[in-house]
Design an enzyme around this catalytic site. Structure first.
Site, PDB file in Angstrom:
ATOM      1  N   LYS A   1      21.752  66.144  96.760  1.00  0.00           N
ATOM      2  CA  LYS A   1      22.696  65.609  95.765  1.00  0.00           C
ATOM      3  C   LYS A   1      24.163  65.704  96.176  1.00  0.00           C
ATOM      4  O   LYS A   1      24.960  64.847  95.802  1.00  0.00           O
ATOM      5  CB  LYS A   1      22.511  66.333  94.423  1.00  0.00           C
ATOM      6  CG  LYS A   1      21.251  65.937  93.687  1.00  0.00           C
ATOM      7  CD  LYS A   1      21.222  66.596  92.322  1.00  0.00           C
ATOM      8  CE  LYS A   1      20.024  66.145  91.523  1.00  0.00           C
ATOM      9  NZ  LYS A   1      20.078  66.597  90.143  1.00  0.00           N
TER      10      LYS A   1
ATOM     11  N   SER B   1       9.041  61.597  88.515  1.00  0.00           N
ATOM     12  CA  SER B   1       9.865  60.374  88.493  1.00  0.00           C
ATOM     13  C   SER B   1       9.086  59.101  88.843  1.00  0.00           C
ATOM     14  O   SER B   1       9.280  58.078  88.174  1.00  0.00           O
ATOM     15  CB  SER B   1      11.079  60.531  89.408  1.00  0.00           C
ATOM     16  OG  SER B   1      11.960  61.481  88.845  1.00  0.00           O
TER      17      SER B   1
ATOM     18  N   ALA C   1      24.810  72.750  86.744  1.00  0.00           N
ATOM     19  CA  ALA C   1      24.348  71.933  85.622  1.00  0.00           C
ATOM     20  C   ALA C   1      25.280  72.089  84.422  1.00  0.00           C
ATOM     21  O   ALA C   1      25.628  71.103  83.755  1.00  0.00           O
ATOM     22  CB  ALA C   1      22.920  72.339  85.237  1.00  0.00           C
TER      23      ALA C   1
ATOM     24  N   ASN D   1      22.995  61.604  91.811  1.00  0.00           N
ATOM     25  CA  ASN D   1      21.550  61.644  91.539  1.00  0.00           C
ATOM     26  C   ASN D   1      20.937  60.254  91.481  1.00  0.00           C
ATOM     27  O   ASN D   1      19.716  60.112  91.370  1.00  0.00           O
ATOM     28  CB  ASN D   1      21.246  62.420  90.242  1.00  0.00           C
ATOM     29  CG  ASN D   1      21.312  61.548  89.011  1.00  0.00           C
ATOM     30  OD1 ASN D   1      22.167  60.670  88.919  1.00  0.00           O
ATOM     31  ND2 ASN D   1      20.420  61.770  88.060  1.00  0.00           N
TER      32      ASN D   1
ATOM     33  N   SER E   1       6.564  64.932  92.009  1.00  0.00           N
ATOM     34  CA  SER E   1       7.631  64.644  91.050  1.00  0.00           C
ATOM     35  C   SER E   1       7.107  63.733  89.945  1.00  0.00           C
ATOM     36  O   SER E   1       6.233  62.886  90.169  1.00  0.00           O
ATOM     37  CB  SER E   1       8.791  63.953  91.763  1.00  0.00           C
ATOM     38  OG  SER E   1       9.662  63.405  90.808  1.00  0.00           O
TER      39      SER E   1
ATOM     40  N   LYS F   1      33.215  83.131  85.620  1.00  0.00           N
ATOM     41  CA  LYS F   1      32.754  81.756  85.797  1.00  0.00           C
ATOM     42  C   LYS F   1      32.882  80.967  84.494  1.00  0.00           C
ATOM     43  O   LYS F   1      33.213  79.782  84.505  1.00  0.00           O
ATOM     44  CB  LYS F   1      31.318  81.739  86.313  1.00  0.00           C
ATOM     45  CG  LYS F   1      31.268  82.018  87.818  1.00  0.00           C
ATOM     46  CD  LYS F   1      29.856  82.241  88.320  1.00  0.00           C
ATOM     47  CE  LYS F   1      29.024  80.988  88.352  1.00  0.00           C
ATOM     48  NZ  LYS F   1      27.633  81.285  88.790  1.00  0.00           N
TER      49      LYS F   1
ATOM     50  N   GLY G   1      13.921  70.023  77.980  1.00  0.00           N
ATOM     51  CA  GLY G   1      14.558  69.378  79.124  1.00  0.00           C
ATOM     52  C   GLY G   1      13.862  68.123  79.624  1.00  0.00           C
ATOM     53  O   GLY G   1      14.457  67.343  80.375  1.00  0.00           O
TER      54      GLY G   1
HETATM   55  P1  ATR Z   1      22.371  75.200  88.307  1.00  0.00           P
HETATM   56  O1  ATR Z   1      22.899  74.355  89.427  1.00  0.00           O
HETATM   57  O2  ATR Z   1      20.962  74.877  87.921  1.00  0.00           O
HETATM   58  O3  ATR Z   1      23.278  75.212  87.141  1.00  0.00           O
HETATM   59  P2  ATR Z   1      23.365  77.757  89.192  1.00  0.00           P
HETATM   60  O4  ATR Z   1      24.617  77.085  89.617  1.00  0.00           O
HETATM   61  O5  ATR Z   1      22.741  78.748  90.087  1.00  0.00           O
HETATM   62  O6  ATR Z   1      22.239  76.681  88.901  1.00  0.00           O
HETATM   63  O7  ATR Z   1      23.628  78.408  87.741  1.00  0.00           O
HETATM   64  C1  ATR Z   1      22.676  79.206  87.108  1.00  0.00           C
HETATM   65  C2  ATR Z   1      23.210  79.648  85.747  1.00  0.00           C
HETATM   66  O8  ATR Z   1      22.218  80.471  85.116  1.00  0.00           O
HETATM   67  C3  ATR Z   1      24.475  80.470  85.817  1.00  0.00           C
HETATM   68  O9  ATR Z   1      25.242  80.238  84.671  1.00  0.00           O
HETATM   69  C4  ATR Z   1      23.906  81.909  85.826  1.00  0.00           C
HETATM   70  O10 ATR Z   1      24.796  82.893  85.351  1.00  0.00           O
HETATM   71  P3  ATR Z   1      25.871  83.592  86.335  1.00  0.00           P
HETATM   72  O11 ATR Z   1      27.026  82.634  86.435  1.00  0.00           O
HETATM   73  O12 ATR Z   1      26.216  84.858  85.642  1.00  0.00           O
HETATM   74  O13 ATR Z   1      25.162  83.796  87.637  1.00  0.00           O
HETATM   75  C5  ATR Z   1      22.787  81.750  84.842  1.00  0.00           C
HETATM   76  N1  ATR Z   1      21.764  82.788  85.004  1.00  0.00           N
HETATM   77  C6  ATR Z   1      20.834  82.866  85.999  1.00  0.00           C
HETATM   78  N2  ATR Z   1      20.054  83.950  85.818  1.00  0.00           N
HETATM   79  C7  ATR Z   1      20.499  84.579  84.682  1.00  0.00           C
HETATM   80  C8  ATR Z   1      20.093  85.739  83.952  1.00  0.00           C
HETATM   81  N3  ATR Z   1      19.052  86.489  84.361  1.00  0.00           N
HETATM   82  N4  ATR Z   1      20.774  86.062  82.823  1.00  0.00           N
HETATM   83  C9  ATR Z   1      21.815  85.308  82.390  1.00  0.00           C
HETATM   84  N5  ATR Z   1      22.241  84.195  83.042  1.00  0.00           N
HETATM   85  C10 ATR Z   1      21.592  83.832  84.167  1.00  0.00           C
END
Ligand code: ATR
Length: 272
Positions: free
Chosen positions: A65, A15, A129, A86, A13, A153, A235
């Site tokens: 977390k 951090s 996130a 966190n 990490s 969503k 990021g």
């Molecule tokens: P985190 O906790 O990092 O936010 P997550 O809850 O799994 O991770 O969320 C991932 C996000 O990336 C979601 O918004 C997901 O879209 P969906 O809600 O449609 O699943 C988005 N995401 C992941 N892969 C994707 C892809 N190939 N194209 C578009 N959106 C994607």
């Protein structure tokens, strides 16, 4: 005092070097190190290593977390809003859980962009996130629009915080009228380098793209923004500012974000 990053696995990490660089610069004799803790051992570690005189505070990462929400004595509003912890503070026998991920992300954005209060901001994603960032962004921008691959969503998130929503597949044209585009999807993250959640034809000059992904340091959507003569923010700055805010909670002192950024960047370079 001792500070720990609790995660599993914690690997290399960035951090520890990031926080130790700030401690060193400020002449503080604290020590920050990684502590890999298996999920089944978390409660035990909290009552032994963490609830100890020498412990000052710590950071919490995957997969602890959410579990940490019920292991602390008190939850700061930031952790309640994010639904995850966190950052830990151990003070006067009380263990408090905070969340500086989204507040740090928004602070990174403001440090780079300037005043965001008059902006039309589009947030890509509706996962964990994105939910945390949306709650912090909504009261600070003029207009916040959520775009996500899965429309339900995006709609649920938009309804929860009272903002606009669209579907990333159908409404990408909304990007054209955005001042700031925040990517909170995992698209473009290592190893899927080269992928972007949006078509670059919608990006233009004057816009800023903020990607919460830090590996790679320049994602495809950031490169596309720069090619269109817009600005980009990676990021790593979000990681740095969540650390800056944690550091402030622990010590009451504001560390140099640049010092922490340089140390984190160096650690990332050494990792590859
Ligand atoms: P985190 O906790 O990092 O936010 P997550 O809850 O799994 O991770 O969320 C991932 C996000 O990336 C979601 O918004 C997901 O879209 P969906 O809600 O449609 O699943 C988005 N995401 C992941 N892969 C994707 C892809 N190939 N194209 C578009 N959106 C994607």
């Amino acid at each position: 005092m001792k500070f720990y990053l609790l995660g599993y696995p914690v690997g290399h990490s960035v951090s520890p070097p990031m926080h130790n660089a700030a401690f060193n610069e400020l002449g503080m004799s604290h020590e920050y190190s990684s502590l890999g803790v298996e999920p089944s051992k978390l409660a035990e570690i909290i009552s032994t290593r963490i609830r100890a005189d020498e412990f000052g505070g710590g950071s919490v990462t995957i997969p602890h977390k959410i579990e940490m929400l019920r292991l602390v004595d008190e939850l700061d509003e930031s952790a309640e809003m994010a639904g995850a912890v966190n950052t830990l503070q151990w003070k006067d026998g009380v263990l408090t859980g905070y969340n500086t991920d989204a507040t740090g992300g928004v602070r990174a954005l403001i440090e780079s962009y300037g005043d965001i209060s008059q902006t039309n901001t589009v947030l890509l994603g509706a996962g964990g996130a994105a939910n945390a960032l949306a709650a912090q962004l909504k009261p600070r921008v003029k207009e916040l629009t959520i775009l996500n691959r899965t429309e339900e969503k995006a709609r649920a998130l938009a309804e929860r915080i009272g903002t606009n929503f669209g579907s990333i597949i159908r409404d990408q044209a909304l990007i054209e009228s955005a001042d700031i585009i925040v990517n909170a999807t995992s698209v473009g993250m290592h190893p899927n380098v080269g992928e972007s959640p949006i078509d670059k034809k919608y990006l233009h000059d004057g816009q800023m793209v903020f990607d919460i992904v830090y590996n790679p340091q320049k994602t495809q959507i950031m490169l596309d923004a720069e090619e269109a003569e817009g600005r980009s923010l990676g990021g790593l700055w979000m990681l740095v500012y969540q650390g800056v805010e944690a550091f402030e909670i622990w010590t009451g002192v504001r560390p140099s974000a640049q010092t922490m950024y340089d140390a984190a960047k160096m650690a990332l370079l050494e990792r590859h």
